[in-house]
Design a protein around this motif. Structure first.
Motif, PDB file in Angstrom:
ATOM      1  N   VAL A 181       3.553   4.767 -14.325  1.00  0.00           N
ATOM      2  CA  VAL A 181       3.230   3.420 -13.832  1.00  0.00           C
ATOM      3  C   VAL A 181       1.754   3.111 -14.117  1.00  0.00           C
ATOM      4  CG1 VAL A 181       4.984   3.476 -12.027  1.00  0.00           C
ATOM      5  CG2 VAL A 181       2.664   4.284 -11.524  1.00  0.00           C
ATOM      6  N   GLU A 182       1.486   1.822 -14.263  1.00  0.00           N
ATOM      7  CA  GLU A 182       0.102   1.385 -14.526  1.00  0.00           C
ATOM      8  C   GLU A 182      -0.617   1.134 -13.204  1.00  0.00           C
ATOM      9  OE1 GLU A 182      -2.401  -2.114 -16.888  1.00  0.00           O
ATOM     10  OE2 GLU A 182      -0.197  -2.202 -16.778  1.00  0.00           O
ATOM     11  N   PHE A 183      -1.834   1.619 -13.115  1.00  0.00           N
ATOM     12  CA  PHE A 183      -2.671   1.390 -11.946  1.00  0.00           C
ATOM     13  C   PHE A 183      -3.311   0.007 -12.093  1.00  0.00           C
ATOM     14  CE2 PHE A 183      -6.547   1.902  -9.364  1.00  0.00           C
ATOM     15  CZ  PHE A 183      -5.981   2.412  -8.195  1.00  0.00           C
ATOM     16  N   ASP A 184      -2.670  -1.014 -11.461  1.00  0.00           N
ATOM     17  CA  ASP A 184      -3.138  -2.389 -11.638  1.00  0.00           C
ATOM     18  C   ASP A 184      -3.836  -2.939 -10.406  1.00  0.00           C
ATOM     19  OD1 ASP A 184      -1.057  -2.671  -9.882  1.00  0.00           O
ATOM     20  OD2 ASP A 184       0.216  -3.849 -11.235  1.00  0.00           O
ATOM     21  N   GLU A 185      -3.964  -2.129  -9.355  1.00  0.00           N
ATOM     22  CA  GLU A 185      -4.624  -2.494  -8.093  1.00  0.00           C
ATOM     23  C   GLU A 185      -3.896  -3.620  -7.365  1.00  0.00           C
ATOM     24  OE1 GLU A 185      -8.757  -3.226  -8.979  1.00  0.00           O
ATOM     25  OE2 GLU A 185      -9.212  -1.084  -9.075  1.00  0.00           O
ATOM     26  N   GLU A 186      -2.665  -3.868  -7.750  1.00  0.00           N
ATOM     27  CA  GLU A 186      -1.845  -4.860  -7.036  1.00  0.00           C
ATOM     28  C   GLU A 186      -0.542  -4.207  -6.577  1.00  0.00           C
ATOM     29  OE1 GLU A 186      -1.332  -8.355  -9.366  1.00  0.00           O
ATOM     30  OE2 GLU A 186      -3.484  -8.738  -9.569  1.00  0.00           O
ATOM     31  N   THR A 187       0.361  -3.955  -7.529  1.00  0.00           N
ATOM     32  CA  THR A 187       1.615  -3.265  -7.157  1.00  0.00           C
ATOM     33  C   THR A 187       1.391  -1.759  -7.055  1.00  0.00           C
ATOM     34  OG1 THR A 187       2.272  -3.147  -9.492  1.00  0.00           O
ATOM     35  CG2 THR A 187       3.105  -4.999  -8.205  1.00  0.00           C
ATOM     36  N   VAL A 188       0.379  -1.261  -7.768  1.00  0.00           N
ATOM     37  CA  VAL A 188       0.036   0.172  -7.684  1.00  0.00           C
ATOM     38  C   VAL A 188      -1.462   0.250  -7.400  1.00  0.00           C
ATOM     39  CG1 VAL A 188      -0.040   2.395  -8.870  1.00  0.00           C
ATOM     40  CG2 VAL A 188       1.838   0.791  -9.336  1.00  0.00           C
ATOM     41  N   LYS A 189      -1.796   0.777  -6.221  1.00  0.00           N
ATOM     42  CA  LYS A 189      -3.199   0.829  -5.832  1.00  0.00           C
ATOM     43  C   LYS A 189      -3.437   1.977  -4.859  1.00  0.00           C
ATOM     44  CE  LYS A 189      -2.300  -2.596  -2.193  1.00  0.00           C
ATOM     45  NZ  LYS A 189      -2.660  -3.928  -1.653  1.00  0.00           N
ATOM     46  N   TRP A 192       2.799   2.384  -4.073  1.00  0.00           N
ATOM     47  CA  TRP A 192       3.564   1.712  -5.139  1.00  0.00           C
ATOM     48  C   TRP A 192       4.547   0.753  -4.471  1.00  0.00           C
ATOM     49  CZ3 TRP A 192       7.487   4.453  -8.941  1.00  0.00           C
ATOM     50  CH2 TRP A 192       7.921   3.530  -9.895  1.00  0.00           C
ATOM     51  N   LYS A 193       4.336  -0.513  -4.730  1.00  0.00           N
ATOM     52  CA  LYS A 193       5.144  -1.551  -4.100  1.00  0.00           C
ATOM     53  C   LYS A 193       6.311  -1.925  -5.018  1.00  0.00           C
ATOM     54  CE  LYS A 193       4.562  -5.859  -1.519  1.00  0.00           C
ATOM     55  NZ  LYS A 193       3.594  -6.930  -1.162  1.00  0.00           N
ATOM     56  N   ILE A 194       7.540  -1.707  -4.504  1.00  0.00           N
ATOM     57  CA  ILE A 194       8.753  -2.010  -5.274  1.00  0.00           C
ATOM     58  C   ILE A 194       9.673  -2.860  -4.410  1.00  0.00           C
ATOM     59  CG2 ILE A 194      10.706  -1.050  -6.581  1.00  0.00           C
ATOM     60  CD1 ILE A 194       9.202   1.617  -6.695  1.00  0.00           C
ATOM     61  N   SER A 195      10.000  -4.058  -4.918  1.00  0.00           N
ATOM     62  CA  SER A 195      10.936  -4.964  -4.220  1.00  0.00           C
ATOM     63  C   SER A 195      10.539  -5.170  -2.771  1.00  0.00           C
ATOM     64  CB  SER A 195      12.360  -4.412  -4.300  1.00  0.00           C
ATOM     65  OG  SER A 195      12.766  -4.268  -5.642  1.00  0.00           O
ATOM     66  N   GLY A 196       9.268  -5.377  -2.529  1.00  0.00           N
ATOM     67  CA  GLY A 196       8.784  -5.688  -1.192  1.00  0.00           C
ATOM     68  C   GLY A 196       8.567  -4.480  -0.311  1.00  0.00           C
ATOM     69  N   LYS A 197       8.906  -3.287  -0.786  1.00  0.00           N
ATOM     70  CA  LYS A 197       8.729  -2.074   0.014  1.00  0.00           C
ATOM     71  C   LYS A 197       7.700  -1.172  -0.654  1.00  0.00           C
ATOM     72  CE  LYS A 197      11.333   1.505   2.427  1.00  0.00           C
ATOM     73  NZ  LYS A 197      12.668   2.089   2.692  1.00  0.00           N
ATOM     74  N   THR A 198       6.816  -0.556   0.168  1.00  0.00           N
ATOM     75  CA  THR A 198       5.743   0.276  -0.364  1.00  0.00           C
ATOM     76  C   THR A 198       6.077   1.760  -0.189  1.00  0.00           C
ATOM     77  OG1 THR A 198       4.091  -1.416   0.150  1.00  0.00           O
ATOM     78  CG2 THR A 198       3.288   0.835  -0.223  1.00  0.00           C
ATOM     79  N   TYR A 199       5.897   2.514  -1.281  1.00  0.00           N
ATOM     80  CA  TYR A 199       6.174   3.958  -1.268  1.00  0.00           C
ATOM     81  C   TYR A 199       4.874   4.712  -1.525  1.00  0.00           C
ATOM     82  CZ  TYR A 199      11.009   2.399  -1.783  1.00  0.00           C
ATOM     83  OH  TYR A 199      12.224   1.788  -1.605  1.00  0.00           O
ATOM     84  N   PRO A 200       4.509   5.649  -0.642  1.00  0.00           N
ATOM     85  CA  PRO A 200       3.263   6.394  -0.820  1.00  0.00           C
ATOM     86  C   PRO A 200       3.462   7.649  -1.688  1.00  0.00           C
ATOM     87  CG  PRO A 200       4.219   6.921   1.306  1.00  0.00           C
ATOM     88  CD  PRO A 200       5.138   5.912   0.668  1.00  0.00           C
ATOM     89  N   PHE A 201       2.473   7.961  -2.533  1.00  0.00           N
ATOM     90  CA  PHE A 201       2.468   9.172  -3.347  1.00  0.00           C
ATOM     91  C   PHE A 201       1.131   9.876  -3.138  1.00  0.00           C
ATOM     92  CE2 PHE A 201       5.629   6.495  -5.213  1.00  0.00           C
ATOM     93  CZ  PHE A 201       6.591   7.342  -5.757  1.00  0.00           C
ATOM     94  N   TYR A 202       1.169  11.213  -3.070  1.00  0.00           N
ATOM     95  CA  TYR A 202      -0.015  11.967  -2.684  1.00  0.00           C
ATOM     96  C   TYR A 202      -0.454  12.918  -3.795  1.00  0.00           C
ATOM     97  CZ  TYR A 202       1.709  10.337   1.814  1.00  0.00           C
ATOM     98  OH  TYR A 202       2.165   9.547   2.835  1.00  0.00           O
TER      99      TYR A 202
END
Length: 584
Positions: free
Chosen positions: A182-190, A207-217
């Motif tokens: 995924v691209e780090f665009d500071e909007e959907t991925v930040k 990472w925001k997908i279809s209105g839901k945010t998923y955290p990655f560590y």
């Protein structure tokens, strides 16, 4: 040499070749024995396993092929849960199979359910969460499994299961789906900071997908999420929610490809293990026999087996020539005579009259069975020797046949079991129970060397069934063959065709050679127990003392009788006959 043909009753057998390329139908079962029906009337023969790879190559959607497999899995594998007839069982599976296998699209799935639940009356609804069977289909399938595949969100759950298992995907494709670039665009991925829990205050990739945010560590000290810049790319693992790498797009793609290659290589190393060796007795180079002359110089014919041993019939393989056929007939005849003498029983007991088919059958190179030199078929109750390669195993296979015969005679209500697996049945003589127990455990309850060796061989040698070498059935047959060999040796006799392999089967392990047969003092103890067994079996009437056994001489041999009949010769009054008189 006169053409040597099959003799006695036709042995026949389940014609498995008929349903190798097609599904079994009821007509295939008509000539089966009860044992063969129990063995072959199963889902996998009536509804062949779905060849997913072939269907996918033909263009079937993955989800459809997965659905077909799941629907087939709802059918119970055998008839143990049903009380309907074999004909009803086969026809019921055929009906469901034919409906299901016509499905090619998701729309077809709905039509299939309509037929299953309504038009064909296979199942009917008994409540909001349960189905039952129409009477002809009772017990052929798991209704609850069907229910899960028919629920409103069934296809969505099926898709999730399909993706989770990687059905229809190559290992590379399956692993690729676990990782996203995924691209780090500071909007959907930040980058965000955790506000709760044990990770509170720590940075994570949101990472925001279809209105839901998923955290990655990040679980690596080398990856500082706060240093990632806009326009860079990240490799994320969806299963573990890890950030694995970041950099330019080509760098991330290369990292992903390398990672997948390493994972596949690691799995191959993990699954690769030392292969088991096949333990197959070598063909005897020489077949020696020392003992009484039973044939008086004659070549044995089929009638001699029927009359002397009450064998029900014999057959030859298409690729056995007349020379091999005659050699086998002669040696098998002598072997059965030696066996009867060794056991001190009537030769007519050799045919095991009372089996489901009437009596024992014998075949020479006619019923191939993998790499086996010889085998016994309990379904058709026949011993097969693989041409002359089977020489040396006849006593072993007769031991299996006797084990099967004795189990059926003692309790005909218990089907599909050898006597060695029926030791809790009261009708089994104590001498038989004691023998089987002592093959496995000594009097102090420790395991015998015979059994422990068999356990070691099972760990290192291949065989279809797990625990083959240490099974009671195989322990009995191997020990029995050794007993026969020792009984012959006791009276100065030898017959390699009968029991040449009895003490030649060794497994080459890292510890050295492991004997698959009993040895030393154990073998002597087993010998005494076998003696006691056959004495008791005769006392109980299962076997009989030797009587005036079948003999033949120059003027009564069936081969000459047949030729004399064909040439209108009266053997009782004829004198000075020549070969020309017999048309030879």
């Amino acid at each position: 040499m006169q053409k040597i043909n099959d003799f006695g009753e036709k042995i026949g057998g389940a014609k498995k070749d008929l349903w190798k390329e097609r599904n079994m139908i009821f007509e295939d079962t008509i000539e089966m024995t009860e044992a063969e029906k129990r063995k072959y009337v199963k889902r996998d023969n009536i509804w062949k396993k779905i060849n997913a790879e072939e269907m996918l190559e033909k263009g079937y959607p993955r989800l459809i092929v997965f659905w077909l497999k799941e629907m087939r899995a709802c059918i119970y594998p055998d008839m143990k849960r049903t009380y309907i007839s074999i004909k009803e069982y086969i026809q019921a599976i055929e009906k469901i199979r034919d409906i299901v296998m016509k499905v090619k699209t998701e729309d077809d799935i709905n039509l299939a359910w309509k037929k299953i639940l309504c038009e064909e009356g296979v199942l009917y609804k008994t409540g909001p969460c349960r189905y039952s069977y129409a009477v002809p289909y009772y017990g052929i399938a798991n209704g609850n499994k069907f229910l899960k595949l028919h629920e409103k969100d069934a296809l969505d759950r099926l898709k999730m299961k399909m993706e989770k298992t990687g059905f229809g995907l190559s290992k590379t494709e399956f692993l690729s789906k676990k990782y996203d670039i995924v691209e780090f665009d500071e909007e959907t991925v930040k980058v965000e900071h955790e506000r709760f829990g044990i990770q509170k205050g720590k940075p994570c990739i949101a990472w925001k997908i279809s209105g839901k945010t998923y955290p990655f560590y990040s679980r690596s000290e080398e990856i500082n999420l706060e240093e990632i810049k806009k326009g860079q790319y990240l490799l994320l693992c969806k299963e573990s929610r890890d950030v694995l790498f970041y950099g330019s797009k080509p760098e991330v793609i290369l990292f992903k490809d390398t990672l997948i290659d390493l994972l596949i290589a690691g799995e191959k190393r993990k699954t690769k293990r030392k292969g088991k060796k096949k333990l197959v007795p070598k063909q005897l180079e020489n077949i020696e026999r020392k003992g009484k002359d039973y044939r008086h110089g004659h070549n044995i014919v089929g009638d001699d087996f029927l009359n002397a041993f009450k064998i029900r019939g014999g057959e030859f393989g298409n690729y056995t020539n007349d020379q091999d056929r005659q050699a086998n007939l002669n040696m098998a005849y002598e072997a059965f005579c030696d066996l009867a003498d060794a056991l001190e029983i009537s030769r007519e007991d050799i045919g095991l009259v009372g089996l489901e088919t009437g009596a024992l059958g014998i075949a020479f190179g006619a019923r191939g069975h993998g790499n086996a030199l010889a085998h016994y078929e309990p379904g058709r109750e026949v011993i097969n020797l693989t041409k002359l390669r089977g020489a040396g195993s006849l006593a072993h296979e007769w031991g299996h046949a006797f084990d099967d015969f004795f189990g059926k005679i003692v309790d005909s209500h218990i089907v599909g079991h050898y006597a060695t697996n029926m030791l809790r049945i009261d009708a089994i003589p104590e001498s038989f129970k004691t023998l089987i127990h002592r093959l496995i455990r000594n009097e102090d309850n420790t395991f015998t060397e015979f059994y422990m060796n068999a356990e070691k061989i099972d760990q290192g040698a291949t065989k279809t069934e797990n625990g083959y070498w240490k099974s009671k059935v195989e322990l009995f047959a191997r020990a029995f063959a050794c007993y026969v060999k020792d009984k012959l040796r006791e009276s100065g006799k030898r017959n390699d065709y009968l029991c040449g392999h009895a003490d030649l089967v060794n497994y080459e392990s890292e510890e050295g050679l492991i004997a698959a047969y009993p040895t030393g003092e154990e073998r002597k103890r087993f010998f005494v127990l076998f003696n006691q067994l056959f004495v008791e079996l005769k006392q109980l009437g299962y076997l009989h003392e030797p009587i005036d056994d079948y003999e033949f001489n120059n003027n009564s041999h069936s081969q000459f009788k047949d030729l004399a009949s064909e040439n209108n010769i009266d053997l009782d009054n004829a004198t000075q006959l020549t070969f020309a008189d017999f048309g030879i």
